[in-house]
Design a protein around this motif. Sequence first.
Motif, PDB file in Angstrom:
ATOM      1  N   PRO A  84       0.782  -1.238   0.000  1.00 22.58           N
ATOM      2  CA  PRO A  84       0.000   0.000   0.000  1.00 22.58           C
ATOM      3  C   PRO A  84       0.814   1.289   0.000  1.00 22.58           C
ATOM      4  CG  PRO A  84       0.107  -0.884   2.223  1.00 22.58           C
ATOM      5  CD  PRO A  84       0.804  -1.876   1.343  1.00 22.58           C
ATOM      6  N   ARG A  85       2.132   1.203   0.144  1.00 18.49           N
ATOM      7  CA  ARG A  85       2.948   2.398   0.312  1.00 18.49           C
ATOM      8  C   ARG A  85       3.591   2.832  -1.001  1.00 18.49           C
ATOM      9  NH1 ARG A  85       1.595   4.758   4.837  1.00 18.49           N
ATOM     10  NH2 ARG A  85       3.643   5.774   4.924  1.00 18.49           N
ATOM     11  N   ARG A  86       3.833   4.123  -1.098  1.00 21.04           N
ATOM     12  CA  ARG A  86       4.540   4.666  -2.257  1.00 21.04           C
ATOM     13  C   ARG A  86       5.874   3.930  -2.442  1.00 21.04           C
ATOM     14  NH1 ARG A  86       5.984   9.261  -5.406  1.00 21.04           N
ATOM     15  NH2 ARG A  86       8.205   9.774  -5.204  1.00 21.04           N
ATOM     16  N   GLY A  87       6.131   3.508  -3.679  1.00 25.87           N
ATOM     17  CA  GLY A  87       7.347   2.771  -3.989  1.00 25.87           C
ATOM     18  C   GLY A  87       7.184   1.265  -3.974  1.00 25.87           C
ATOM     19  N   ASP A  88       6.097   0.752  -3.395  1.00 24.45           N
ATOM     20  CA  ASP A  88       5.843  -0.692  -3.438  1.00 24.45           C
ATOM     21  C   ASP A  88       5.527  -1.103  -4.882  1.00 24.45           C
ATOM     22  OD1 ASP A  88       6.202  -0.910  -0.709  1.00 24.45           O
ATOM     23  OD2 ASP A  88       4.058  -0.871  -0.244  1.00 24.45           O
ATOM     24  N   TRP A  89       6.000  -2.282  -5.273  1.00 24.33           N
ATOM     25  CA  TRP A  89       5.719  -2.740  -6.636  1.00 24.33           C
ATOM     26  C   TRP A  89       5.636  -4.255  -6.674  1.00 24.33           C
ATOM     27  CZ3 TRP A  89       9.246  -6.018  -8.883  1.00 24.33           C
ATOM     28  CH2 TRP A  89      10.568  -5.990  -8.379  1.00 24.33           C
ATOM     29  N   SER A  90       5.038  -4.751  -7.755  1.00 23.61           N
ATOM     30  CA  SER A  90       4.983  -6.185  -8.021  1.00 23.61           C
ATOM     31  C   SER A  90       5.180  -6.380  -9.524  1.00 23.61           C
ATOM     32  CB  SER A  90       3.642  -6.773  -7.576  1.00 23.61           C
ATOM     33  OG  SER A  90       2.574  -6.174  -8.284  1.00 23.61           O
ATOM     34  N   PRO A  91       5.663  -7.561  -9.946  1.00 21.83           N
ATOM     35  CA  PRO A  91       5.939  -7.768 -11.372  1.00 21.83           C
ATOM     36  C   PRO A  91       4.666  -7.921 -12.197  1.00 21.83           C
ATOM     37  CG  PRO A  91       6.404  -9.752 -10.132  1.00 21.83           C
ATOM     38  CD  PRO A  91       6.118  -8.694  -9.115  1.00 21.83           C
ATOM     39  N   ILE A  92       4.720  -7.431 -13.421  1.00 19.47           N
ATOM     40  CA  ILE A  92       3.688  -7.689 -14.427  1.00 19.47           C
ATOM     41  C   ILE A  92       4.178  -8.872 -15.253  1.00 19.47           C
ATOM     42  CG2 ILE A  92       2.418  -6.780 -16.397  1.00 19.47           C
ATOM     43  CD1 ILE A  92       3.072  -3.967 -15.343  1.00 19.47           C
ATOM     44  N   VAL A  93       3.358  -9.897 -15.355  1.00 20.55           N
ATOM     45  CA  VAL A  93       3.793 -11.150 -15.970  1.00 20.55           C
ATOM     46  C   VAL A  93       2.836 -11.535 -17.088  1.00 20.55           C
ATOM     47  CG1 VAL A  93       4.315 -13.584 -15.546  1.00 20.55           C
ATOM     48  CG2 VAL A  93       4.792 -11.887 -13.770  1.00 20.55           C
ATOM     49  N   ASP A  94       3.401 -12.009 -18.191  1.00 21.61           N
ATOM     50  CA  ASP A  94       2.595 -12.544 -19.279  1.00 21.61           C
ATOM     51  C   ASP A  94       3.275 -13.799 -19.805  1.00 21.61           C
ATOM     52  OD1 ASP A  94       0.415 -12.489 -21.174  1.00 21.61           O
ATOM     53  OD2 ASP A  94       1.878 -11.890 -22.683  1.00 21.61           O
ATOM     54  N   ASP A  95       2.566 -14.915 -19.778  1.00 17.00           N
ATOM     55  CA  ASP A  95       3.110 -16.191 -20.249  1.00 17.00           C
ATOM     56  C   ASP A  95       4.433 -16.513 -19.566  1.00 17.00           C
ATOM     57  OD1 ASP A  95       2.991 -18.518 -21.758  1.00 17.00           O
ATOM     58  OD2 ASP A  95       4.064 -17.638 -23.459  1.00 17.00           O
ATOM     59  N   GLY A  96       4.505 -16.224 -18.266  1.00 14.40           N
ATOM     60  CA  GLY A  96       5.687 -16.524 -17.476  1.00 14.40           C
ATOM     61  C   GLY A  96       6.828 -15.537 -17.614  1.00 14.40           C
ATOM     62  N   GLU A  97       6.667 -14.495 -18.434  1.00 12.28           N
ATOM     63  CA  GLU A  97       7.722 -13.520 -18.672  1.00 12.28           C
ATOM     64  C   GLU A  97       7.413 -12.223 -17.922  1.00 12.28           C
ATOM     65  OE1 GLU A  97       9.943 -11.334 -22.489  1.00 12.28           O
ATOM     66  OE2 GLU A  97       8.148 -12.573 -22.780  1.00 12.28           O
TER      67      GLU A  97
END
Length: 226
Positions: free
Chosen positions: A150-163
């Motif tokens: 929830p905090r500024r700077g937090d991120w998670s990967p965007i994934v498509d077909d395992g990439e």
Amino acid sequence: MELYETFPDVAEAVRAQSALRDQLDLTNSLPTAPEFVAGLDVSYEVDSRYAAAAAVLIELRSLEVRETAIAYGEVTFPYVPGLLAFREVPILREALGKLSGQPDVLVCDGYGVAHPRRFGLACHIGVATGLPSFGVAKSPFGMEFVDPGPRRGDWSPIVDDGEVLGRALRTQDGIKPVFVSVGHRVGLDQATELTLKLSREFRLPEAIRKADFLSRQELRRRRGVG
């Protein structure tokens, strides 16, 4: 190959997109922190083939606008998901060409490699101009991601077909993330860092916000509104 010609049909545009993808440089990153960033955006007239493109040159350190440019004209390529660049690159290049200052990097309201064919608007404009570029989009174009912290700077990967193709990035505490992906000659860590530096007060990077405002303002001016 001409990067912004009008293609007679969608199939030819898809083939051209695949050929242009071979020109992407995804191995090199910006050698130093950029001083000037150009934000790019396009707004469309309702029920019309005409659009306004804005290029806004800002100083990264202060976020002060140093220069703006507008281009207005007819969009000749139809709206086709995944082929937005063929509509927007010609008019965006026209706006960029009106700037007297040279940006160190371009940021687009759209996608880079986070794209079904790994060649979104930020990739196309980067290859077309030779400039480092990345994209910041409002949605993930149907790709998978886990909601970041929830905090500024937090991120998670965007994934498509395992990439892994980009990051869902929280630019402000408790608001929806944006979706960052590289375009050309920029690393993903750099694109993430630049997005945060450009988003000090709002969800979207300041350069994109200002380009969106100016392109819409130009449409209002031409309609004689406001």
